[in-house]
Design an enzyme around this catalytic site. Structure first.
Site, PDB file in Angstrom:
ATOM      1  N   ARG A 131       0.923  -1.056  -0.106  1.00  0.00           N
ATOM      2  CA  ARG A 131       0.040  -0.035   0.045  1.00  0.00           C
ATOM      3  C   ARG A 131       0.898   1.169   0.012  1.00  0.00           C
ATOM      4  NH1 ARG A 131      -2.972   1.868  -2.623  1.00  0.00           N
ATOM      5  NH2 ARG A 131      -4.023  -0.320  -2.722  1.00  0.00           N
ATOM      6  N   LYS A 161       2.139  24.854  -2.616  1.00  0.00           N
ATOM      7  CA  LYS A 161       0.830  24.201  -2.547  1.00  0.00           C
ATOM      8  C   LYS A 161       1.020  23.158  -2.455  1.00  0.00           C
ATOM      9  CE  LYS A 161      -1.711  28.518  -3.693  1.00  0.00           C
ATOM     10  NZ  LYS A 161      -2.605  29.142  -4.480  1.00  0.00           N
ATOM     11  N   LYS A 164       4.782  39.380  -1.385  1.00  0.00           N
ATOM     12  CA  LYS A 164       3.362  38.973  -1.718  1.00  0.00           C
ATOM     13  C   LYS A 164       2.679  40.369  -1.393  1.00  0.00           C
ATOM     14  CE  LYS A 164       1.923  35.162  -2.668  1.00  0.00           C
ATOM     15  NZ  LYS A 164       1.723  34.519  -3.994  1.00  0.00           N
ATOM     16  N   GLU A 186       5.289  40.395  -6.043  1.00  0.00           N
ATOM     17  CA  GLU A 186       4.085  40.225  -6.625  1.00  0.00           C
ATOM     18  C   GLU A 186       3.166  41.433  -6.989  1.00  0.00           C
ATOM     19  OE1 GLU A 186       0.886  37.441  -5.183  1.00  0.00           O
ATOM     20  OE2 GLU A 186       0.014  39.042  -4.562  1.00  0.00           O
ATOM     21  N   ASP A 192      -0.088  38.362 -10.913  1.00  0.00           N
ATOM     22  CA  ASP A 192      -1.103  37.795 -10.243  1.00  0.00           C
ATOM     23  C   ASP A 192      -2.705  38.092 -11.108  1.00  0.00           C
ATOM     24  OD1 ASP A 192      -1.912  35.970  -8.294  1.00  0.00           O
ATOM     25  OD2 ASP A 192      -2.394  37.676  -6.933  1.00  0.00           O
TER      26      ASP A 192
END
Length: 282
Positions: A103, A138, A170, A200, A222
């Protein structure tokens, strides 16, 4: 061209943790109950759908960690295109050992092959352009290294592996620090000359401010429209690298790549990839 395999020494803690989780506190009680001692068998790891394979190195490591005496023979290599029905790997030896590792081996191979397959689909949409497909942070906690390796197997490129790799300013950094010029001036005053800086923006007037101030190596565009991306490429004229991000669906990649941006980043490569179906057959 696929990347070189990672050292097993680096991968072993991830695979060992997964095996310990699966074996629990008392091991594989089903196998110990029903499989006679000394029983040997040969098993085949087969693809049940087409795609790009990744995680075979990890699957092989899972079998070897459970039982170093198992014979593992690979018939495909990570990064290979595969078809439904393809034989990927043969494992022979103690049947209980094969069953106990099954598995974990399949979980890694299926998950990572799904990422490689989705990445390859994104990359195919950039054909004829210089745009590169890249991933993001992510990723599944604890599995970033192998998920980013799967992106490479699919023909993509890697973004930062951690917060310490590069400066990425950001929108929240800009808001907290008081604007684009203050953050870029802070970078120029404090950052090492060895560290690259990306910032960004989501509007063209912000891009103009970045270009006027200087200090950024890469600008992340963005959630911009395709028309705005075209204008951004014209404005920069190659002075900085441009990365398009946000709402980068598979059906939009070709038109974004055609704008001339250097990179398209997508978190979907790792957070939304569908596991590829593999089976272990005795």
């Amino acid at each position: 061209m696929s990347p070189s395999p990672l050292p097993d020494l680096i991968l072993e803690p991830l695979v060992r943790a997964a095996l310990i989780e699966d074996l629990g506190t008392y091991g594989d009680i089903t196998t110990r109950t029903v499989i006679p001692a000394g029983c040997t068998y040969a098993a085949q790891l087969n693809a049940r759908e087409a795609g790009v394979v990744s995680g075979l190195q990890i699957a092989a490591l899972a079998f070897r960690l459970v039982d170093p005496a198992l014979k593992v023979t690979a018939h495909k290599t990570d990064g290979d295109a595969i078809r439904s029905g393809d034989l990927l790997m043969e494992i022979s030896g103690n049947a209980a050992s094969i069953l106990s590792a099954e598995r974990v081996a399949l979980n890694f191979a299926g998950r990572l092959s799904g990422i490689a397959t989705l990445t390859a689909a994104f990359v195919a949409k950039t054909a004829g352009t210089k745009t590169r497909i890249t991933c993001t942070r992510k990723t599944t906690p604890g599995l970033r290294l192998v998920e980013k390796q799967a992106v490479l197997h699919g023909g993509g490129f890697n973004h930062r592996f951690s917060l310490s790799d590069a400066i990425l300013i950001k929108d929240n950094h800009i808001a907290a620090a008081g604007g684009i010029r203050p953050v870029l001036r802070a970078v120029k005053a404090q950052a090492s000359h060895m560290v690259r800086c990306e910032i960004e923006v989501d509007r063209l007037d912000q891009l103009a401010e970045v270009l006027d101030e200087g200090g950024a190596d890469v600008v992340l565009l963005d959630n911009m429209t395709t028309q705005s991306l075209v204008k951004a490429v014209e404005m920069t004229a190659g002075r900085v690298t441009l990365e398009a991000s946000g709402n980068m669906r598979l059906d939009r990649i070709a038109e974004v790549a055609a704008t001339g941006v250097g990179y398209i980043s997508s978190g979907a490569l790792t957070h939304s990839a569908q596991t590829l179906d593999f089976g272990l057959d005795f």
